[in-house]
Structure formats: structure tokens, C-alpha cells
Design an enzyme around this catalytic site. Sequence first.
Site, PDB file in Angstrom:
ATOM      1  N   GLU A 167      31.560  69.129  28.325  1.00 23.27           N
ATOM      2  CA  GLU A 167      32.215  70.323  27.785  1.00 23.27           C
ATOM      3  C   GLU A 167      32.242  71.486  28.779  1.00 23.27           C
ATOM      4  OE1 GLU A 167      33.391  70.654  24.254  1.00 23.27           O
ATOM      5  OE2 GLU A 167      33.382  68.480  24.473  1.00 23.27           O
ATOM      6  N   HIS A 169      28.276  74.636  21.315  1.00 20.83           N
ATOM      7  CA  HIS A 169      28.067  74.723  22.764  1.00 20.83           C
ATOM      8  C   HIS A 169      26.852  75.604  23.013  1.00 20.83           C
ATOM      9  CE1 HIS A 169      32.642  73.999  23.239  1.00 20.83           C
ATOM     10  NE2 HIS A 169      32.007  72.893  23.601  1.00 20.83           N
ATOM     11  N   CYS A 223      33.538  82.354  25.691  1.00 22.24           N
ATOM     12  CA  CYS A 223      34.421  81.182  25.634  1.00 22.24           C
ATOM     13  C   CYS A 223      35.680  81.395  26.470  1.00 22.24           C
ATOM     14  CB  CYS A 223      34.849  80.905  24.194  1.00 22.24           C
ATOM     15  SG  CYS A 223      33.562  80.219  23.151  1.00 22.24           S
TER      16      CYS A 223
END
EC number: 3.5.3.23
Length: 447
Positions: A174, A248, A365
Site C-alpha cells: 500500500e 493504513h 493521504c
Amino acid sequence: MNAWEVNFDGLVGLTHHYAGLSFGNEASTRHRFQVSNPRQAAKQGLLKMKALADAGFPQAVIPPHERPFIPVLRQLGFSGSDEQVLEKVARQAPHWLSSVSSASPMWVANAATIAPSADTLDGKVHLTVANLNNKFHRSLEAHVTESLLKAIFNDEEKFSVHSALPQVALLGDEGAANHNRLGGHYGEPGMQLFVYGREEGNDTRPSRYPARQTREASEAVARLNQVNPQQVIFAQQNPDVIDQGVFHNDVIAVSNRQVLFCHQQAFARQSQLLANLRARVNGFMAIEVPATQVSVSDAVSTYLFNSQLLSRDDGSMMLVLPQECREHAGVWGYLNELLAADNPISELKVFDLRESMANGGGPACLRLRVVLTEEERRAVNPAVMMNDTLFNALNDWVDRYYRDRLTAADLADPQLLRGGREALDVLSQLLNLGSVYPFQREGGGNG
């Protein structure tokens, strides 16, 4: 050697909508089927970029991807002209249309994992594209992300851009959202902290929500990026917090230079990890937020840790937060205590990023951190660096092409596809990227 952290922010795409595609991301699920405002979303992101650039923090932009992404619909068996493909998928399987229209590439913390030249065996900056294997809509990003990064970091003497890992669950990666770098000045060798959610043969893993990052992937990325093995730590995220919506690591921790700002429940075996960091990072400081002051649930709903921790020249730091933190009395109270305490954080900067937040993406993000020396920074494609001219040009571009209202039903509109391609054609010229999109190389994608 002197170096600076440059934040490359993702520009929100024209098809930004709320489809609840991301199981494990509670904001995404909660806002499913709401009406979105792509124009406002893009402008909120641009305002953050410009404000930080004006405050002296080097800032650049990464453009959106082509959406709806027709080639994947053809792979799934929908045929005919592009317009016919859209009509068929909207009628027969609208969930696929939503997936191939996701604006998720805006969250460029998932685009790649970065190793600065001070940390690498060959002295180059390395970028390994993330495969984002856990979610179908995100697994579509890797090829175009690679093209974009190669167009931005196009000097092969200084930069190595690596393709994503194979698309299998064992190697789920990720990107930088599960990666922290700790150390002294940016130009000095740092300690790279790779965070994973599961590993083969280890039963310690979440039970409710998926662990998207594997240890096997993290180890492979560290190898690809040629990180000095003496400068790597692998740590497991606490599976209990993944089950509470921390999909995350950047939803529960953020690092900058010598500081790790995290929740006290962020990591498995956290005290052991922090002791290891203290032993290996000069001047290491952990700011652990106790659950008695901020619960994991409140951290997830406000995105307290999905913040940016930025260094000023005098060594002090600024914490960049979403507006939701200020609106939560408990979290805002904690943050003001933090300001008064003995630590480098001396300023809070709040931004309205509601359009992104409603899909589960806060300030962190939206950005990919890349540490660059002055020489490396000069080698980056200069057209992507944020300044007054680019800010005004991008705002005009958004005004020209973006809708102020978008629903799932609108994704089938052929004009959205045509207008989106025209917009990206113009943008790729503005940012001097060349032909980075499949429709530019394939004459429109009518295959």
C-alpha cells in the site's frame, strides 16, 4: 548534504464520487451514495498545496488518472464503442462502473514507497510503485502511476522508478501510507520503518477488516529501493486497531525527522519497537497519545494522525490537520495541550478537506513525501512544482472541466468520459508530462 522534504500532492480527479468501495475504511462506507462535488474537492486540495508552498514548504502536484477506465471494462467482457461499453456496464453491472471510475489515485500516499538517496546503496532516489492489491479499484492504478512518476522523476541518473510487485495477496503493498522515515536532518541517513498488517504463517492478524500490507511486500520493497539493510526496521501494526478502521498506518501514526507521533495502541509490541527506535535513532522522540485522552475511534473519525508533520528551518514543527480535529472537543483539547508541552510541535494548521475526508482520506493521504537534495530537486520535472502561476492555471483548469455535482448515475454519461479525456490531455501539456495516459497512446481507446 542538505536536503528537503518535498510534498507531492494528488490532484482530485473529475469522477470523485462516493461509492463505498473500500471495506475497512469506515468513512468510505458511511458516505456511500452521497452526492459529491468534484470541483470543490479539487479546489480544497489545491488550497492546501498553495498554502503550504506559500509557508515555505516545497510542494508539487501529481495529476489524476483517466476515469472511467474503459480498458478494464473491456477486460471484463463489455464490448463495442466506448459509449456502448458505458451503457452496457451501467445497465448490467453498475458496481463495475463505479470501480473503474474511482478517483482514488488522489491519495498518492499509496502511489509508491520512497527511499531518499542518503539511505540507498547506489546513492539514487528510489520509488517503488504500490500494487494496491487488496482493493480492485485501487489495483488499477499501478501502470499509470508508474508512467506519471517516470514523467516527473525523469532523470535516470538520479531517480529509479520500480514497477509494482506482482498482483497477488501475498505481496499486498500500500505504499508510503505504511512507511515512516526517522532520523536527523533530511540529508542524513535515516531509519526506515516499514509497517505491515500480516505475514505468511503468523496468526497475529485482524479478524474483522483486511490487513492490506504484508511483511513479504515490505521486505521486497526495501530490497527494490536498495535501502541499506542497517537502516530498516519492520514492525507490525496492532491488528486490533485495523479492526477499528485503521486500514493504513498513516491513520494511527505520523513521523518526521526524529519525532514519531502515534497512538499508544498503534503497533503490536509497541514498547519494544520504541525501545529499538530509541537505540537506533539519535534524539528519537515518541509522542504517544494515550487512549484515555483520544480513543482509537476518535482518532479514526477525526483523522488526528492522518496529519502532516512538517519541519521549519529552526527545527520546530507544524502539524497540518483536517477541520474535523478542531470540531472534536476532546481531540482539539489534546492538541492544545500538545502545543504547550515540551516537544518540537509549535503550530497547528487546519484545512477543510471534507470532500476527501468523506471518502476516508485526510491531509497525509493526499501527499507523497520525497526527500530531495538541491541537485535532485532541480532534476524533477519543473512544471509540477507549485507556485502562483501553476496554482492559477490549475484552478482555471478545474473551473473549466469539473462538475460541482456528481452521483453514481452520472458516471455513465459519455460526456463525462469525453470531457475527462480532453481535460487530462490539456493537463498533461500544462505539466509537460508527454503521453502518460492510455487514451493518448491508443488513439481514444475505441479498440
